[in-house]
Write a protein that holds these residues in place. Structure first.
Motif, PDB file in Angstrom:
ATOM      1  N   UNK A 161       0.800  -1.230   0.000  1.00 42.91           N
ATOM      2  CA  UNK A 161       0.000   0.000   0.000  1.00 42.91           C
ATOM      3  C   UNK A 161       0.831   1.276   0.000  1.00 42.91           C
ATOM      4  N   UNK A 162       1.850   1.339   0.849  1.00 46.74           N
ATOM      5  CA  UNK A 162       2.678   2.540   0.917  1.00 46.74           C
ATOM      6  C   UNK A 162       3.480   2.733  -0.357  1.00 46.74           C
ATOM      7  N   UNK A 163       4.013   1.642  -0.902  1.00 47.75           N
ATOM      8  CA  UNK A 163       4.824   1.726  -2.125  1.00 47.75           C
ATOM      9  C   UNK A 163       3.966   2.176  -3.304  1.00 47.75           C
ATOM     10  N   UNK A 164       2.774   1.608  -3.416  1.00 48.66           N
ATOM     11  CA  UNK A 164       1.880   1.970  -4.513  1.00 48.66           C
ATOM     12  C   UNK A 164       1.433   3.427  -4.397  1.00 48.66           C
ATOM     13  N   UNK A 165       1.141   3.877  -3.179  1.00 50.89           N
ATOM     14  CA  UNK A 165       0.756   5.278  -2.993  1.00 50.89           C
ATOM     15  C   UNK A 165       1.893   6.208  -3.407  1.00 50.89           C
ATOM     16  N   UNK A 166       3.119   5.854  -3.062  1.00 46.87           N
ATOM     17  CA  UNK A 166       4.262   6.687  -3.442  1.00 46.87           C
ATOM     18  C   UNK A 166       4.374   6.796  -4.957  1.00 46.87           C
ATOM     19  N   UNK A 167       4.137   5.695  -5.646  1.00 45.45           N
ATOM     20  CA  UNK A 167       4.197   5.716  -7.108  1.00 45.45           C
ATOM     21  C   UNK A 167       3.066   6.558  -7.699  1.00 45.45           C
ATOM     22  N   UNK A 168       1.889   6.461  -7.107  1.00 44.25           N
ATOM     23  CA  UNK A 168       0.757   7.261  -7.579  1.00 44.25           C
ATOM     24  C   UNK A 168       1.015   8.752  -7.414  1.00 44.25           C
ATOM     25  N   UNK A 169       1.768   9.112  -6.382  1.00 42.88           N
ATOM     26  CA  UNK A 169       2.022  10.522  -6.085  1.00 42.88           C
ATOM     27  C   UNK A 169       3.211  11.094  -6.855  1.00 42.88           C
ATOM     28  N   UNK A 170       3.845  10.274  -7.679  1.00 44.58           N
ATOM     29  CA  UNK A 170       4.971  10.760  -8.476  1.00 44.58           C
ATOM     30  C   UNK A 170       4.448  11.703  -9.558  1.00 44.58           C
ATOM     31  N   UNK A 171       4.793  12.993  -9.491  1.00 41.93           N
ATOM     32  CA  UNK A 171       4.242  13.951 -10.467  1.00 41.93           C
ATOM     33  C   UNK A 171       4.680  13.684 -11.902  1.00 41.93           C
ATOM     34  N   UNK A 172       5.775  12.975 -12.073  1.00 43.41           N
ATOM     35  CA  UNK A 172       6.274  12.678 -13.422  1.00 43.41           C
ATOM     36  C   UNK A 172       5.963  11.246 -13.846  1.00 43.41           C
ATOM     37  N   UNK A 173       5.187  10.527 -13.054  1.00 47.02           N
ATOM     38  CA  UNK A 173       4.924   9.126 -13.334  1.00 47.02           C
ATOM     39  C   UNK A 173       3.807   8.919 -14.340  1.00 47.02           C
ATOM     40  N   UNK A 174       3.673   7.676 -14.795  1.00 48.14           N
ATOM     41  CA  UNK A 174       2.600   7.314 -15.715  1.00 48.14           C
ATOM     42  C   UNK A 174       1.292   7.119 -14.933  1.00 48.14           C
ATOM     43  N   UNK A 175       0.220   6.935 -15.658  1.00 46.86           N
ATOM     44  CA  UNK A 175      -1.084   6.716 -15.029  1.00 46.86           C
ATOM     45  C   UNK A 175      -1.154   5.288 -14.503  1.00 46.86           C
ATOM     46  N   UNK A 176      -0.933   5.146 -13.210  1.00 47.95           N
ATOM     47  CA  UNK A 176      -0.939   3.831 -12.569  1.00 47.95           C
ATOM     48  C   UNK A 176      -2.279   3.486 -11.935  1.00 47.95           C
ATOM     49  N   UNK A 177      -3.228   4.407 -11.968  1.00 47.57           N
ATOM     50  CA  UNK A 177      -4.450   4.224 -11.188  1.00 47.57           C
ATOM     51  C   UNK A 177      -5.207   2.935 -11.490  1.00 47.57           C
TER      52      UNK A 177
END
Length: 285
Positions: A161-177
């Motif tokens: 959960x924490x790792x996935x949330x961190x990835x979701x909050x990456x402003x330069x990341x892809x759409x992981x939702x």
């Protein structure tokens, strides 16, 4: 006729002989022949097949390596988990990395969560993870990231959960939702708690994704959040929540849908109610 025999019809002697013959092709054949031989080995319940497939994880052809990983997963070859982890670190080929993750997921490996977590949040250069240096318009890590998120959800990793949330909050990341919501919904209480935390700030599209993913959660874990989503201002979110409630068996959410102002939401609730006790109708009155 012999080629048409099922694995159940073959004796252990038959399988051993076939495994030896296929191992010889793996050792001497061209790329296409080695791929076909490795694919066949994945259907044999024979120690030599496991040994040959494990060795094939080091084949020079990435297609052979991918087929070997798939075969080992099909055979539930737990002895291969360490080798698959090594390949995930050391093999620069992106498609092969994705296949190793899928194999580890299928083998339910309990030793890969740390490395998968690294790959969810970055390329892991500090962990000496190898990548292909060839120029490409597409960042090869992105495909690996998606596979790693999915695997963490299926494997039930505590840090997910924490790792996935961190990835979701990456402003330069892809759409992981889409894949992130599905992974979190599979994680039991920690995952649904994280979806509850993400819900208030989520966009309409992402609230719809949360609602759809909750069909995979246990009813007692997702019912409260589904009730909130079924009261959303956006009809598409409410519809997704009602459809998930029907799948998960959340009677109170279905009852709420029976009184919705949107006909498509009411129709989905009625369709869902047909699979449950008539007492659901009383809840809507």
């Amino acid at each position: 006729m012999a080629l048409a025999m099922s694995r159940q019809d073959m004796t252990s002697c038959d399988q051993s002989e076939l495994a030896r013959a296929l191992a010889e092709i793996v050792a001497t054949g061209n790329n296409a022949e080695r791929c076909l031989a490795v694919q066949c080995l994945g259907h044999l319940a024979d120690p030599m097949a496991v040994e040959t497939l494990t060795a094939s994880l080091r084949d020079p052809d990435p297609d052979v390596r991918c087929d070997a990983a798939d075969g080992l997963a099909k055979m539930n070859a737990q002895s291969a988990c360490r080798h698959l982890l090594d390949n995930l670190r050391e093999d620069p080929d992106t498609e092969a990395k994705t296949q190793y993750i899928k194999a580890l997921q299928r083998l339910d490996s309990d030793g890969c969560a740390e490395l998968l977590s690294v790959l969810v949040t970055g390329r892991g250069e500090e962990h000496q993870i190898a990548w292909d240096d060839a120029y490409s318009d597409w960042d090869d890590w992105l495909d690996v990231q998606l596979a790693a998120v999915e695997a963490l959800g299926v494997l039930g990793a505590s840090q997910a959960p924490a790792v996935i949330e961190a990835a979701l909050n990456d402003p330069d990341g892809q759409d992981l939702w889409p894949v992130a919501c599905t992974a979190l919904a599979r994680l039991g209480q920690p995952g649904t708690d994280k979806l509850q935390q993400l819900f208030p700030q989520a966009s309409v599209l992402n609230r719809k994704r949360i609602a759809g993913a909750l069909a995979l959660a246990e009813p007692d874990l997702c019912s409260h959040l589904l009730m909130q989503l079924a009261g959303d201002d956006d009809v598409s979110v409410r519809l997704a929540a009602i459809e998930s409630a029907a799948t998960a068996g959340c009677d109170k959410t279905l009852a709420l849908g029976l009184g919705d102002i949107a006909p498509e939401v009411r129709a989905a609730a009625i369709s869902g109610v047909r699979h449950f006790d008539a007492a659901v109708l009383d809840l809507s009155l």
